[in-house]
Design a protein around this motif. Sequence first.
Motif, PDB file in Angstrom:
ATOM      1  N   ALA A   1       1.158  -1.393   0.348  1.00 29.75           N
ATOM      2  CA  ALA A   1       0.149   0.198  -0.100  1.00 29.75           C
ATOM      3  C   ALA A   1       0.181   2.024   0.488  1.00 29.75           C
ATOM      4  N   ALA A   2       2.135   1.150   0.722  1.00 27.66           N
ATOM      5  CA  ALA A   2       2.799   2.371   0.731  1.00 27.66           C
ATOM      6  C   ALA A   2       4.052   2.473  -0.268  1.00 27.66           C
ATOM      7  N   ILE A   3       3.471   1.170  -1.059  1.00 29.73           N
ATOM      8  CA  ILE A   3       4.805   1.814  -2.599  1.00 29.73           C
ATOM      9  C   ILE A   3       3.574   1.993  -3.512  1.00 29.73           C
ATOM     10  N   LEU A   4       2.298   1.367  -3.728  1.00 27.46           N
ATOM     11  CA  LEU A   4       1.290   1.584  -3.972  1.00 27.46           C
ATOM     12  C   LEU A   4       1.122   3.309  -4.747  1.00 27.46           C
ATOM     13  N   SER A   5       0.960   3.642  -3.420  1.00 26.59           N
ATOM     14  CA  SER A   5       0.353   4.612  -2.989  1.00 26.59           C
ATOM     15  C   SER A   5       1.334   6.132  -3.421  1.00 26.59           C
ATOM     16  N   ALA A   6       2.910   5.846  -3.105  1.00 23.22           N
ATOM     17  CA  ALA A   6       3.306   6.967  -3.637  1.00 23.22           C
ATOM     18  C   ALA A   6       3.953   6.850  -5.141  1.00 23.22           C
ATOM     19  N   ALA A   7       3.693   5.888  -5.883  1.00 22.18           N
ATOM     20  CA  ALA A   7       3.658   5.612  -6.962  1.00 22.18           C
ATOM     21  C   ALA A   7       2.299   6.693  -7.700  1.00 22.18           C
ATOM     22  N   LEU A   8       1.323   6.294  -7.120  1.00 17.82           N
ATOM     23  CA  LEU A   8       0.114   6.956  -7.528  1.00 17.82           C
ATOM     24  C   LEU A   8       0.350   8.355  -7.058  1.00 17.82           C
ATOM     25  N   GLU A   9       0.375   8.652  -6.010  1.00 14.67           N
ATOM     26  CA  GLU A   9       1.006  10.360  -5.961  1.00 14.67           C
ATOM     27  C   GLU A   9       1.790  10.713  -7.232  1.00 14.67           C
ATOM     28  N   ARG A  10       3.229  10.109  -6.826  1.00 16.29           N
ATOM     29  CA  ARG A  10       3.696  10.340  -8.051  1.00 16.29           C
ATOM     30  C   ARG A  10       3.478  10.764  -9.599  1.00 16.29           C
ATOM     31  N   ARG A  11       1.742   9.574 -10.408  1.00 18.20           N
ATOM     32  CA  ARG A  11       1.915   9.874 -11.447  1.00 18.20           C
ATOM     33  C   ARG A  11       0.918  10.810 -11.276  1.00 18.20           C
ATOM     34  N   ARG A  12      -0.276  11.425 -10.122  1.00 19.32           N
ATOM     35  CA  ARG A  12      -1.120  12.448 -10.474  1.00 19.32           C
ATOM     36  C   ARG A  12      -0.445  13.311 -10.746  1.00 19.32           C
ATOM     37  N   ALA A  13       0.663  13.834  -9.283  1.00 20.08           N
ATOM     38  CA  ALA A  13       1.346  14.586 -10.594  1.00 20.08           C
ATOM     39  C   ALA A  13       2.120  15.309 -11.053  1.00 20.08           C
ATOM     40  N   GLU A  14       2.132  13.829 -11.791  1.00 18.18           N
ATOM     41  CA  GLU A  14       2.835  13.954 -13.274  1.00 18.18           C
ATOM     42  C   GLU A  14       2.014  14.176 -13.825  1.00 18.18           C
ATOM     43  N   ASP A  15       0.800  13.661 -14.107  1.00 16.86           N
ATOM     44  CA  ASP A  15      -0.227  14.276 -15.417  1.00 16.86           C
ATOM     45  C   ASP A  15      -0.675  15.633 -14.305  1.00 16.86           C
ATOM     46  N   ARG A  16      -0.798  16.258 -13.774  1.00 12.55           N
ATOM     47  CA  ARG A  16      -0.835  17.191 -13.527  1.00 12.55           C
ATOM     48  C   ARG A  16      -0.028  18.542 -13.985  1.00 12.55           C
TER      49      ARG A  16
END
Length: 683
Positions: A173-188
């Motif tokens: 969950a910690a790994i996937l959460s960081a990946a999701l946030e990074r991807r969302r930041a990249e999308d933004r």
Amino acid sequence: MGKAIPFPGGSPKGAGFPSRDFPISAVPRIARICALGLAFDELLDEVCREILALSGADGGCLFLSSRDERTEGFSPASSSGTLPDVSEAYRPGPALERLLDRMRTEGMVQADDLSLLPASDPLKRLLDPFPVRSALLTPLRFGTRLLGFVALHVSGEPKPWGGEVLSAMGLVAAILSAALERRRAEDRLRASEARYRFLTEHSPDLITLHDATGRILYASPASLSMLGVRPELMSGSPVEGFLHPDDAGKVVGEIRRSAVGEKPDASLPYRMRGADGRFVDVESSSTSFTEGPDGDRRVLRVTRDISGRRKMEARLAESQTLSTIGMLAGGVAHEFNNVLAAIQGAVELLSMHSGGNLQSRPYLDVIRRMANRATELTRQLLAYSRQGKYTPASIPLARVLSETLPTIRTSLPPGVELSAECDDALPPVHVDVAQMKQVVMGLCLNAAEAMADGGRLSVRAYSDPGDGRVVLDVSDTGQGIDAKTMPRIFEPFFTTKGVGRGMGLAAIRGIVDNHGGEIRVASLEGKGTTCTVLLPVSSVPAAAEPPATEGQPAGAGRVLLADDEEDVRGVVHAMLESLGYEVIDARDGLEAVEIFRRRPAEFDLVILDLVMPRLTGEAALGQMRQIAPVVPAILISGYDESGRIREIVAAGFGGFLQKPFRRQDLGKKMHEILGVSRGSAAE
């Protein structure tokens, strides 16, 4: 949120019920998958494949929160396995909200056997309609924000979730959460870049990025519309190559000052060179910032084309000059025209009485010529300030040309040939005949002066097929007008001649504008000039040409004359008496009304100056009309101070004479009004 991605499931279980332990060795594999540069949907697919296959669950769902942080909605990002689509269980409602609150505060929600849970438990209420016996919900969080959750489901016999699985899912969950946030930041970031790229590429202003020396690192597409230069040709070039030589130093200096942190000017006006060599008036504002790991200083400049604004400023300045000249013309005309009225009238009367004195005639002629020149200058000032169009009429332009061109032909210097062409079917124009003759005369004489060595002067009148206006072209084959002089040709008092007042074209433009027309000038050095006057077509039929009169008509009757200028009053009085009229004088409008009130029936006509102390000519006539409603009247004035001459005349006066006027003009106007008045009375 997002596209549903198949969630692989159904790993082979082998004989009996397999262990639900989650091998901790799977965590590094999931971390490596998250670190790969996979597309977002592909990343979720690979991670979910590892989670489902290694956990031994029969199915699972991955839910993600809305990317719009202002909403709290959660949508399935993937759902698959041997179970039916259990993602339908997590529908919005109070039960899901309670479950989300538990995950926010407590973390994982674990149910080894759903049948043992109370009926009020939100997880049981959500999953009861589905063939699920065991469930594990793991939140995906970044800081205090819930990004989503992973739901694992087991059907059949209940099996407990082991401690290793719970620990490993926490890491996942910690790994996937960081990946999701990074991807969302990249999308933004990509969305932000796309937004600013759109703004940059569609901005009418030129946006450029410079290094500390002024070299252009980036130029927006506006360079093509503003300068005619493609942006890729600007990138990598020194900014000096696109600047006016006189402005290069200050522009580069500002960029360098901005790069070292000095606050630049709010806006810097200068000129940029276009692809065709022309220079465009622009202004720029600068902002500096640091870019890259080495902290290189960059300067962002936004440049706006202000050519249109400069033209508007020039028009405003011209309008202000026009207003100033208009006020000057008013002062000159009101005082000077009164002086000229007395001078010209006195000379005309003196010439009548000393006709046999040959010694005095040359001196009288000098006075007359000088007075005429002064009158012409005053008329030009009035024309430039859009004054003086007092007697417009609907006439064919051919009449103006036929009455003017013979005089012009005799005034042309040797070697200048005049040709004229006029369409007989031209519609009439609504103009003041005298002023339109001044336009034709001025344009033709200007053209003749441009052909000192001879040439061809062409005058042509025709109808514009585009907008229906009547067009007058005056062309010459002279030396033409250079580019430096062209912008100034309509300025008052500007001239390139050794002699002259510089009011010719300025006055002509004023006359044309005052008639609702337009004047254009086209010229090539060494190839001549064409002046084009466009006049609106009259809405009324052309007036009949007045019949020619021979001699001075004799007059009879009593006239009340009011003028506050004693000398002018005396000269006009003498003119009227010489024409056969009996005259009673008044020093101003109020005295005129008092005289008229005592004996209104004795006066055949009143002549009133417009501007007088105590009572104006307009107000005086208003009071006289209350006493005698049909008394004929003539208005005289040296200047239309109020701009209402035509309105005032139309409201009650039978005619208007602008000072200075000749004895002949006065006699003609008197005969015209009294003849009409008496004729009307006889009927």
